[in-house]
Write a protein that holds these residues in place. Structure first.
Motif, PDB file in Angstrom:
ATOM      1  N   GLY A 165      -3.634   4.958 -12.927  1.00 31.68           N
ATOM      2  CA  GLY A 165      -2.645   5.808 -12.465  1.00 31.68           C
ATOM      3  C   GLY A 165      -1.298   5.121 -12.040  1.00 31.68           C
ATOM      4  O   GLY A 165      -0.903   4.254 -12.743  1.00 31.68           O
ATOM      5  N   ARG A 166      -0.282   5.913 -11.389  1.00 33.34           N
ATOM      6  CA  ARG A 166       0.819   5.201 -10.945  1.00 33.34           C
ATOM      7  C   ARG A 166       0.858   4.284 -10.055  1.00 33.34           C
ATOM      8  O   ARG A 166       0.506   4.691  -8.955  1.00 33.34           O
ATOM      9  CB  ARG A 166       1.679   6.425 -10.681  1.00 33.34           C
ATOM     10  CG  ARG A 166       3.215   5.855 -10.758  1.00 33.34           C
ATOM     11  CD  ARG A 166       4.205   7.238 -10.587  1.00 33.34           C
ATOM     12  NE  ARG A 166       4.315   7.404  -9.106  1.00 33.34           N
ATOM     13  CZ  ARG A 166       5.459   7.761  -8.348  1.00 33.34           C
ATOM     14  NH1 ARG A 166       6.487   8.082  -9.003  1.00 33.34           N
ATOM     15  NH2 ARG A 166       5.698   8.154  -7.003  1.00 33.34           N
ATOM     16  N   GLY A 167       1.230   2.964 -10.557  1.00 31.16           N
ATOM     17  CA  GLY A 167       1.397   1.969  -9.478  1.00 31.16           C
ATOM     18  C   GLY A 167       2.891   1.779  -8.922  1.00 31.16           C
ATOM     19  O   GLY A 167       3.872   2.334  -9.762  1.00 31.16           O
ATOM     20  N   VAL A 168       3.178   1.619  -7.526  1.00 27.60           N
ATOM     21  CA  VAL A 168       4.214   1.610  -6.915  1.00 27.60           C
ATOM     22  C   VAL A 168       4.425   0.119  -6.557  1.00 27.60           C
ATOM     23  O   VAL A 168       3.587  -0.163  -5.404  1.00 27.60           O
ATOM     24  CB  VAL A 168       4.395   2.760  -5.889  1.00 27.60           C
ATOM     25  CG1 VAL A 168       5.895   2.295  -5.131  1.00 27.60           C
ATOM     26  CG2 VAL A 168       4.054   3.966  -6.483  1.00 27.60           C
ATOM     27  N   LEU A 169       5.309  -0.576  -6.897  1.00 23.97           N
ATOM     28  CA  LEU A 169       5.430  -2.064  -6.438  1.00 23.97           C
ATOM     29  C   LEU A 169       6.595  -2.006  -5.237  1.00 23.97           C
ATOM     30  O   LEU A 169       7.620  -1.710  -5.439  1.00 23.97           O
ATOM     31  CB  LEU A 169       5.665  -2.756  -7.690  1.00 23.97           C
ATOM     32  CG  LEU A 169       5.855  -4.431  -7.154  1.00 23.97           C
ATOM     33  CD1 LEU A 169       4.441  -4.849  -7.037  1.00 23.97           C
ATOM     34  CD2 LEU A 169       6.817  -5.162  -8.373  1.00 23.97           C
ATOM     35  N   VAL A 170       6.173  -2.701  -4.248  1.00 21.91           N
ATOM     36  CA  VAL A 170       7.060  -2.944  -3.228  1.00 21.91           C
ATOM     37  C   VAL A 170       7.222  -4.502  -2.827  1.00 21.91           C
ATOM     38  O   VAL A 170       6.064  -5.019  -2.445  1.00 21.91           O
ATOM     39  CB  VAL A 170       6.444  -2.071  -1.961  1.00 21.91           C
ATOM     40  CG1 VAL A 170       7.800  -2.356  -0.890  1.00 21.91           C
ATOM     41  CG2 VAL A 170       6.457  -0.717  -2.175  1.00 21.91           C
ATOM     42  N   ASP A 171       8.180  -5.035  -2.907  1.00 22.52           N
ATOM     43  CA  ASP A 171       8.454  -6.511  -2.728  1.00 22.52           C
ATOM     44  C   ASP A 171       8.549  -6.424  -1.216  1.00 22.52           C
ATOM     45  O   ASP A 171       9.522  -6.217  -0.496  1.00 22.52           O
ATOM     46  CB  ASP A 171       9.816  -6.812  -3.575  1.00 22.52           C
ATOM     47  CG  ASP A 171      10.334  -8.282  -3.346  1.00 22.52           C
ATOM     48  OD1 ASP A 171       9.293  -8.973  -2.474  1.00 22.52           O
ATOM     49  OD2 ASP A 171      10.769  -9.043  -4.090  1.00 22.52           O
ATOM     50  N   TYR A 208       3.988  -6.897  -2.988  1.00 23.19           N
ATOM     51  CA  TYR A 208       4.347  -8.449  -3.563  1.00 23.19           C
ATOM     52  C   TYR A 208       4.666  -9.193  -2.315  1.00 23.19           C
ATOM     53  O   TYR A 208       5.643  -9.073  -1.991  1.00 23.19           O
ATOM     54  CB  TYR A 208       5.299  -8.152  -4.570  1.00 23.19           C
ATOM     55  CG  TYR A 208       5.782  -9.417  -5.270  1.00 23.19           C
ATOM     56  CD1 TYR A 208       5.185 -10.559  -5.309  1.00 23.19           C
ATOM     57  CD2 TYR A 208       7.368  -9.611  -5.638  1.00 23.19           C
ATOM     58  CE1 TYR A 208       5.453 -11.661  -5.905  1.00 23.19           C
ATOM     59  CE2 TYR A 208       7.630 -10.704  -6.116  1.00 23.19           C
ATOM     60  CZ  TYR A 208       6.693 -11.844  -6.346  1.00 23.19           C
ATOM     61  OH  TYR A 208       7.194 -12.922  -6.977  1.00 23.19           O
ATOM     62  N   THR A 209       3.783 -10.060  -1.968  1.00 20.46           N
ATOM     63  CA  THR A 209       3.942 -10.822  -0.651  1.00 20.46           C
ATOM     64  C   THR A 209       4.297 -12.238  -1.062  1.00 20.46           C
ATOM     65  O   THR A 209       4.873 -13.263  -0.376  1.00 20.46           O
ATOM     66  CB  THR A 209       2.761 -10.983   0.292  1.00 20.46           C
ATOM     67  OG1 THR A 209       1.685 -11.903  -0.540  1.00 20.46           O
ATOM     68  CG2 THR A 209       2.246  -9.708   0.449  1.00 20.46           C
ATOM     69  N   GLY A 210       4.240 -12.612  -2.372  1.00 26.09           N
ATOM     70  CA  GLY A 210       4.594 -14.146  -2.977  1.00 26.09           C
ATOM     71  C   GLY A 210       3.345 -14.989  -2.755  1.00 26.09           C
ATOM     72  O   GLY A 210       3.407 -16.025  -3.215  1.00 26.09           O
ATOM     73  N   TYR A 211       2.175 -14.369  -2.228  1.00 27.02           N
ATOM     74  CA  TYR A 211       0.966 -15.483  -2.051  1.00 27.02           C
ATOM     75  C   TYR A 211       0.521 -15.625  -3.351  1.00 27.02           C
ATOM     76  O   TYR A 211       0.197 -16.923  -3.404  1.00 27.02           O
ATOM     77  CB  TYR A 211       0.050 -14.514  -1.213  1.00 27.02           C
ATOM     78  CG  TYR A 211      -0.973 -15.545  -0.301  1.00 27.02           C
ATOM     79  CD1 TYR A 211      -1.312 -15.689   0.863  1.00 27.02           C
ATOM     80  CD2 TYR A 211      -2.108 -15.944  -1.326  1.00 27.02           C
ATOM     81  CE1 TYR A 211      -2.246 -16.380   1.123  1.00 27.02           C
ATOM     82  CE2 TYR A 211      -3.159 -16.694  -0.925  1.00 27.02           C
ATOM     83  CZ  TYR A 211      -3.260 -16.792   0.598  1.00 27.02           C
ATOM     84  OH  TYR A 211      -4.387 -17.562   0.979  1.00 27.02           O
ATOM     85  N   ILE A 297       5.556  -9.112 -13.155  1.00 24.28           N
ATOM     86  CA  ILE A 297       6.150  -7.694 -13.029  1.00 24.28           C
ATOM     87  C   ILE A 297       7.113  -7.576 -12.355  1.00 24.28           C
ATOM     88  O   ILE A 297       8.255  -6.638 -12.641  1.00 24.28           O
ATOM     89  CB  ILE A 297       4.911  -6.569 -13.029  1.00 24.28           C
ATOM     90  CG1 ILE A 297       5.416  -5.240 -13.572  1.00 24.28           C
ATOM     91  CG2 ILE A 297       4.458  -6.567 -11.555  1.00 24.28           C
ATOM     92  CD1 ILE A 297       4.272  -4.110 -13.698  1.00 24.28           C
ATOM     93  N   ALA A 298       7.248  -7.981 -11.144  1.00 17.98           N
ATOM     94  CA  ALA A 298       8.033  -7.785 -10.020  1.00 17.98           C
ATOM     95  C   ALA A 298       9.726  -8.227 -10.387  1.00 17.98           C
ATOM     96  O   ALA A 298      10.598  -7.127 -10.382  1.00 17.98           O
ATOM     97  CB  ALA A 298       8.090  -8.590  -8.823  1.00 17.98           C
ATOM     98  N   PRO A 299       9.912  -9.343 -11.135  1.00 21.09           N
ATOM     99  CA  PRO A 299      11.186  -9.477 -11.573  1.00 21.09           C
ATOM    100  C   PRO A 299      11.605  -8.603 -12.549  1.00 21.09           C
ATOM    101  O   PRO A 299      12.912  -8.024 -12.296  1.00 21.09           O
ATOM    102  CB  PRO A 299      11.235 -10.909 -12.021  1.00 21.09           C
ATOM    103  CG  PRO A 299      10.049 -11.387 -11.453  1.00 21.09           C
ATOM    104  CD  PRO A 299       8.719 -10.336 -11.283  1.00 21.09           C
TER     105      PRO A 299
END
Length: 332
Positions: A165-171, A208-211, A297-299
């Motif tokens: 499905g559609r992923g929504v990335l939130v930093d 995206y927490t950086g962990y 993917i985040a950058p």
């Protein structure tokens, strides 16, 4: 016979049918999947999972890294650099693995986490899971010579949905509130708005927490101070739980161990140790992904002013298991 006479406040038990076992994954309809496919504009794929031998140590007691071994070719001979008798020219390697299903990048099945709740409305709390499935009826309990088995809500049910499905990335790396780094409703909304993300019904929210970056770099030996600085959702924030309920999210996936941030496993009488787990897995049928990795993917998304992508992340089709390793893929 109906499994429950009373459902938990704020739950959706029965809304997808009396026998539903996949919860809010029902909201990923063919139409929403086609819309998600449209997010794969460039055809670039990103791996969103850690190597399965990470975090290379124990973060949770009782969960160990995978252990590889060769399968047997008989007579105590390992099937590794194995050649058959009779002069054939074949050379064969064959192996097996012993692993904890929720050690690395993983899905929590709806059978993973339950609650003590008076579903019979008789003053006695039963051990219940999403949609009223019960420990004493729908699970084989482990015993000597007897393997555990989830006869309802097993991870194979999630596998059958294909999880696409559609992923929504939130930093959210800078969204946590000191000193514990919890992310409540207000902080999450600020992050979503700042990144131009649109969270809609049927979406798979990725945090995206950086962990995950720290684990990939340092494994379980990562500095505890650095780990403590990585945020997580505040399951104790009623406004956040209310938004999750209203949002229509199909799943929440994070690169931290539990999605939510707590101060140790505090055993409070009458309360859940993991309130977000209770709210999502038990009440709403929202699957949780843990220990994912968004450092690739985040950058890319940030550089292109995007927050949405096609997410494909089926678990192992392993009947009766309560969780599963995952190798999620994000396509942009």
């Amino acid at each position: 016979m109906k499994r429950w006479l009373k459902r938990p406040e704020g739950s959706n038990w029965g809304d997808f049918g009396a026998d539903d076992q996949v919860g809010r994954m029902n909201l990923i309809t063919p139409e929403r999947r086609r819309a998600a496919l449209a997010e794969a504009r460039e055809g670039i794929a990103f791996l969103l999972g850690l190597p399965l031998d990470h975090p290379k140590g124990q973060i949770f007691p009782g969960r160990f890294p995978p252990r590889l071994a060769a399968t047997s070719a008989g007579a105590d001979r390992p099937m590794y650099d194995w050649t058959p008798s009779g002069g054939a020219t074949d050379v064969v390697n064959d192996d097996r693995v012993t692993m904890d299903l929720q050690y690395s990048s993983q899905w929590d099945g709806l059978s993973h986490y339950g609650a003590c709740f008076d579903a019979d409305d008789d003053g006695i709390a039963e051990h219940v899971f999403y949609n009223g499935y019960r420990s004493d009826t729908h699970f084989t309990q482990p015993a000597e010579g007897v393997a555990p088995h989830a006869h309802a809500l097993g991870i194979e049910r999630l596998a059958q949905t294909c999880v696409q499905g559609r992923g929504v990335l939130v930093d959210v790396r800078d969204a946590g509130t000191p000193p514990h780094g919890r992310i409540g409703h207000a902080a999450l909304m600020r992050a979503i708005e700042a990144q131009g993300a649109d969270v809609a019904e049927g979406d798979l929210l990725c945090l995206y927490t950086g962990y995950g970056d720290l684990l990939l770099r340092d494994g379980a030996g990562v500095n505890r101070v650095a780990l403590a600085a990585c945020p997580g959702l505040d399951g104790g924030d009623p406004a956040l739980l209310d938004w999750i309920g209203r949002s229509g999210l199909a799943a929440i996936c994070a690169d931290n161990p539990m999605v939510e941030k707590i101060d140790g496993l505090q055993r409070c009488t009458g309360k859940a140790m993991l309130p977000l787990h209770e709210h999502c897995l038990v009440k709403l049928g929202i699957h949780l992904g843990e220990f994912w990795w968004f450092g690739g993917i985040a950058p890319w998304l940030a550089a292109h002013g995007r927050a949405h992508f096609l997410l494909t992340a089926p678990p192992l089709n392993l009947p009766g298991a309560v969780g599963s390793p995952a190798t999620p893929i994000g396509t942009v």
